[in-house]
Design an enzyme around this catalytic site. Structure first.
Site, short mmCIF file in Angstrom:
data_model
loop_
_atom_site.label_atom_id
_atom_site.label_comp_id
_atom_site.label_asym_id
_atom_site.label_seq_id
_atom_site.Cartn_x
_atom_site.Cartn_y
_atom_site.Cartn_z
CG ASP A 166 14.21 2.31 10.85
OD1 ASP A 166 13.08 1.81 10.80
OD2 ASP A 166 15.24 1.64 10.71
CD GLU A 397 16.35 0.85 2.32
OE1 GLU A 397 17.58 0.87 2.03
OE2 GLU A 397 15.94 0.78 3.49
C1 DGY Z 1 18.09 -0.88 10.08
O1 DGY Z 1 19.07 -1.57 10.39
O2 DGY Z 1 18.18 0.27 9.61
C2 DGY Z 1 16.75 -1.45 10.22
O3 DGY Z 1 15.78 -0.65 9.64
C3 DGY Z 1 16.40 -1.73 11.66
O4 DGY Z 1 15.25 -2.53 11.64
#
Ligand code: DGY
Length: 432
Positions: A166, A397
């Site tokens: 991201d 995570e």
């Molecule tokens: C988030 O909400 O951070 C997700 O990675 C988007 O897919």
């Protein structure tokens, strides 16, 4: 079975929502595409039927044009933003299934996971793989057509969320050449209520992410228009290498199943992928990196996606040896491999999402490729380092590559799955 193996199984069972798994409760309360594929590998170690269910339910969200969305929203959960009412994919110009979803995809690891499920299984696994084969092929066809860049031979990515990485600094190039939509509706972020804001993307990045969502919605999710004229169009070595590997793996499955037409089509995709690899080669850095399709500019940092050339089986000997040199340099700077961003870069941030942390699923695919290319020691180190951070910090995570501290989500599904399938010492003992 160790205590951690038992904990990992308990996490997958706790995150099970009746056939599909959420990555973690509250922060990510839906079914995510590449998360589910990796999660299937974890279930495979103790419940093969449940592993198949994960994939079959993911494919229930597939669009008629072939796209497998990044998130399947089976029910609206006000704890997550942006949810189904922001994406509004029911207004798409293409027919879509009744289950709402996002309007973008995610790295297509699914075919490679299917191949593992078939190679480690029996007749029932072959039967279930054969039942979903055409759907998976259709999803590859979607990438090869709807996401084919009109300005290069690379696959386009239209949103950093589509890459799964991201807020990696790679995307700053594309974010810098776009404007925030002045008519963007006001919104409230939920992610920073559930996780430390210092470890999540910035507000400016979120404004841009939502500008891209608004553009897609305004175009009724016409994917060709989004690919050609969207506000953000970059080429991601992560998607490129993962798709190339997936095309090769689906080709192996097609041959096993005697699907000759599919095999011929996949051979064409593989050829395309091999020839497009050089588009990502950044000669001055000596690595495969992201590029802004708008002006061809290269990202100037070594990311964990740069290390996936081995996984894809792409690149020359010289490109491989320069990639390995970077990885050795990086290994000398951190305690735990493989950081998502170069520790020598100014914008390296060891606890902020994709700006530095170690990601379990990336370690797994990077090491798989390294091992296949004879870099066994480095592959083994990457596997052991993941095991060590999980032993130190639990099923988080992602992890700080310098200190091993866990970041963002807790009781995380893909961390538990990759532990069970690959990083757990008991898994290695079984394999020996
Ligand atoms: C988030 O909400 O951070 C997700 O990675 C988007 O897919």
């Amino acid at each position: 079975m160790s205590k951690l193996d038992e904990q990992a199984i308990a996490i997958l069972q706790k995150n099970d929502r009746g056939g599909y798994t959420v990555p973690t409760a509250r922060l990510y309360p839906y079914q995510w595409n590449w998360d589910s594929a990796f999660v299937a590998l974890g279930f495979l170690t103790f419940d093969r039927d449940r592993a198949w269910r994960e994939i079959e339910l993911l494919l229930e969200g597939q669009w008629h044009n072939g796209m497998i969305p990044s998130i399947i929203f089976r029910r609206d959960d006000p704890d997550y933003f942006p949810g189904p009412s922001s994406w509004q994919t029911q207004t798409a110009c293409d027919p879509v299934p009744s289950i709402p979803s996002t309007g973008i995809s995610q790295p297509p690891v699914l075919a490679s996971i299917l191949l593992t499920m078939v190679e480690t299984g029996g007749e029932e696994d072959k039967r279930r793989a054969s039942a979903v084969f055409d759907q998976v092929l259709k999803s590859h066809r979607w990438f090869q057509s709807e996401r084919l860049s009109p300005v290069s031979n690379a696959i386009t990515t239209v949103h950093p969320w589509e890459t799964g990485r991201d807020n990696c600094p790679d995307w700053e190039l594309g974010l810098n050449t776009m404007q925030i939509d002045p008519n963007l509706e006001s919104y409230v972020r939920k992610d920073i209520e559930h996780a430390n804001p210092d470890q999540r993307p910035s507000h400016e990045q979120y404004d841009k992410y939502l500008t891209m969502v608004k553009f897609g919605r305004d175009q009724n999710w016409n994917q060709k228009v989004i690919t050609a004229d969207g506000p953000f169009t970059m080429a991601d070595p992560g998607i490129h290498f993962i798709l190339l590997r997936a095309n090769k793996d689906l080709l192996k499955l097609a041959k096993k199943m005697g699907k000759e037409d599919a095999a011929a089509e996949l051979e064409g995709f593989v050829e395309h992928g091999n020839s497009a690899s050089d588009y990502f080669w950044n000669e001055s850095l000596g690595a495969f990196t992201a590029r802004n399709l708008i002006n061809g500019e290269f990202s100037n940092g070594f990311s964990s996606a740069s290390a996936l050339c081995f996984y894809a089986g792409a690149g020359s000997e010289q490109q491989h040896s320069r990639t390995i040199d970077h990885m050795k340099r990086i290994a000398s700077k951190v305690k735990f491999m493989m950081p998502s961003w170069d520790p020598d870069a100014d914008d390296f941030d060891p606890q902020r999402y994709w700006c530095g942390p170690v990601w379990p699923q990336m370690n797994y695919i990077i090491a798989t490729g390294l091992e296949e290319h004879g870099h066994t020691q480095m592959a083994d180190n990457i596997r052991r380092n993941l095991g060590q951070v999980i032993e130190q910090s639990g099923f988080r995570e992602c992890f700080n590559p310098v200190s091993g501290e866990g970041c963002i989500g807790t009781d995380f599904s893909w961390t538990a799955a990759i532990w069970l399938a690959w990083a757990s010492p008991s898994k290695q003992e079984l394999a020996a």
